[in-house]
Design an enzyme around this catalytic site. Structure first.
Site, PDB file in Angstrom:
ATOM      1  N   GLU A  35       0.818  -1.211   0.000  1.00 56.17           N
ATOM      2  CA  GLU A  35       0.000   0.000   0.000  1.00 56.17           C
ATOM      3  C   GLU A  35       0.853   1.264   0.000  1.00 56.17           C
ATOM      4  OE1 GLU A  35      -4.289  -1.273   1.869  1.00 56.17           O
ATOM      5  OE2 GLU A  35      -2.948  -0.064   3.101  1.00 56.17           O
ATOM      6  N   HIS A  86      11.473 -25.581   1.682  1.00 59.59           N
ATOM      7  CA  HIS A  86      11.001 -26.788   1.011  1.00 59.59           C
ATOM      8  C   HIS A  86       9.863 -26.479   0.046  1.00 59.59           C
ATOM      9  CE1 HIS A  86      13.261 -29.621   3.655  1.00 59.59           C
ATOM     10  NE2 HIS A  86      13.186 -28.589   4.483  1.00 59.59           N
ATOM     11  N   LYS A 125     -13.481  -0.677  -4.544  1.00 61.53           N
ATOM     12  CA  LYS A 125     -14.539  -0.291  -3.599  1.00 61.53           C
ATOM     13  C   LYS A 125     -15.741   0.298  -4.325  1.00 61.53           C
ATOM     14  CE  LYS A 125     -11.700   0.475   0.524  1.00 61.53           C
ATOM     15  NZ  LYS A 125     -11.234   1.461   1.520  1.00 61.53           N
TER      16      LYS A 125
END
Length: 494
Positions: A337, A366, A480
């Protein structure tokens, strides 16, 4: 000792930034840093101005109004500051009021209202906190997180779990022994869809369980009253819920040092004073204009050059310790952000920013290390090492007839973990793959405060180096707007 020989910036606390595998021949060079000297000096001046005044050049709120940036104030508990002696005392009193009285706390928040809080919980409590008897928790309640996703199954299962615990307590203690739950809802506006939707589902479901369950609510929201009152502030006032503050001038990704994060600290007995003292010690160390004595500026400069000149525009944040995974998740939001920006301050399209990735050692040795070692040379791997583990079992020679297992017997788990980390770092460095290590002397509140604050201040420095606003987040507004439209359409179909 010269900076080239040392390649480790060590603070008086023992905290160390080991940049040996990020700086030197075949890596970011002395010449690279020297060529950037004027920009580094300007960045430091800008951060010092931010520290003194809260002002950041060109920074506006999402409403397009001038907005101060106040997170550098948070480590300092002083009258008139966001964290004052009175506010810290109130947090501690709140925590004490829960002891041996409240069975469970559910914290509702998303983004910075969740990620930083989860860090404090993981480091202090660990995985098995909610399984411990109340005495082992020093009377502090169990703690659950919700509201960080709109997940129907998990939300329903959380409700069922709380109801089952309430029934079990009643069966053991009698019908008058209520199960007490405190819901902490964290939202600056009160209109955060993820958080509020989940909170309302849980709140109503538990209310229906009266008198089996007694429910209290605490709101953490914008403190403004009157004309500027937020939705959540209004609900809290109308229902008489206690309130803590989401302060102005502190973005969610920096809010772990404010009441947003410290309210969780209070619920579990986390050492608030030590945590802020660690942040304060780091802030004081980072006031030096000498790059080789300022860990936040050095971290920002080396990674900025690594990305811009050498194409290392992915940062793998890889702590060695299970309970530090949430630190990496918190850092993903901080970096993404703060520095993922389409435009610079001059309005030019730059598409700046490193892509952050969560990894945990040894788990992801791994899983991801194959790509880190043999994939594109587009990454900086940032390790976090704990130098001294509290409680470090010795690996026993449990099967003496098995040579391969006997070979690791007699060393501690911490030593084995460090052998794995250092081997990973050495293997990467041998192939020209950039990496660095933050070394915490111990995993405690003070050193956690140092680490989180260093990372927060680093993005402020890098924003200046890249000429982007590290404190806005315009990109999130696009989804949004679309999501709001979709929810309205769904509502009409009901």
């Amino acid at each position: 000792m010269t900076k080239d020989q040392q390649a480790c910036l060590k603070l008086p606390s023992g905290f160390c930034f080991d940049y040996a595998n990020l700086y030197g021949e075949g890596k970011v060079t002395a010449g690279d840093v020297t060529a950037l000297a004027a920009r580094i000096a300007a960045a430091h001046a800008a951060v010092e101005h931010l520290r003194r005044t809260g002002q950041v050049r060109g920074h506006l709120s999402k409403d397009g109004l001038p907005e101060k940036v106040l997170f550098p104030q948070l480590p300092y508990i002083e009258e008139g500051n966001l964290n004052s002696p009175a506010s810290i005392a109130r947090l501690k009193a709140f925590g004490q009021s829960l002891r041996y009285k409240v069975d469970a706390v559910v914290s509702f928040g998303i983004g910075g209202s969740y990620l930083g809080n989860k860090v404090l919980f993981d480091v202090h409590c660990g995985e098995f906190w909610n399984y411990k008897p109340v005495e082992a928790r020093s009377g502090y309640p169990k703690l659950h997180f919700s509201g960080n996703n709109i997940d129907p199954r998990r939300t329903q299962e959380l409700i069922e779990h709380l109801v089952a615990e309430a029934k079990a307590k009643t069966a053991q203690g009698g019908s008058n022994d209520k199960y007490k739950v405190t819901l902490i809802v964290i939202s600056k506006s009160g209109s955060t869809i993820d958080t509020m939707a989940t909170f309302m589902v849980v709140y109503e479901a538990l209310q229906r369980q009266a008198p089996l369950i007694a429910v209290d609510v605490v709101a953490v929201t914008d403190p403004a009253e009157g004309a500027g009152e937020t939705l959540l502030h209004r609900l809290a006032r109308q229902h008489g819920w206690p309130m803590f503050s989401v302060p102005d001038g502190v973005g969610g990704r920096f809010s772990v040092f404010s009441e947003v994060g410290l309210v969780t600290a209070a619920c579990i007995g986390f050492d608030i004073d030590a945590f802020l003292a660690g942040a304060r010690a780091m802030d004081e160390a980072c006031q030096s204009g000498d790059i080789w004595r300022n860990p936040a500026m050095l971290n920002a400069v080396l990674k900025f050059i690594a990305a811009e000149k050498y194409g290392r525009d992915i940062e793998v944040f890889m702590p060695y310790g299970d309970y530090l995974k949430s630190v990496a998740e918190w850092y993903v939001q901080l970096l993404a952000e703060s520095l993922g920006k389409r435009y610079d301050r001059d309005g030019r399209e730059v598409f700046y920013g490193r892509t952050p990735i969560v990894a945990v050692g040894t788990t992801d040795m791994h899983a991801q290390t194959q790509q880190h070692q043999d994939g594109k040379k587009d990454k900086v791997v940032q390790f976090v090492k704990i130098a001294d583990w509290e409680g470090d079992p010795i690996i026993p020679d449990a099967f003496p007839g098995e040579d391969k297992l006997s070979a690791i017997a007699g060393i501690t788990m911490g030593q084995a973990l460090e052998a794995a980390r250092s081997a990973n770092a050495e293997a990467l460095a041998s192939d020209g793959r950039f990496n660095a290590t933050f070394v915490l002397p111990r995993l405690n509140a003070f050193h956690l405060g140092e680490l989180l604050y260093l990372l927060a201040l680093s993005v402020a420095y890098e924003g200046e180096l890249a000429n982007v606003d590290a404190f806005d987040q315009p990109g999130v507004e696009a989804y949004k707007r679309i999501m709001g439209t979709k929810l309205v359409a769904l509502k009409k179909q009901i």
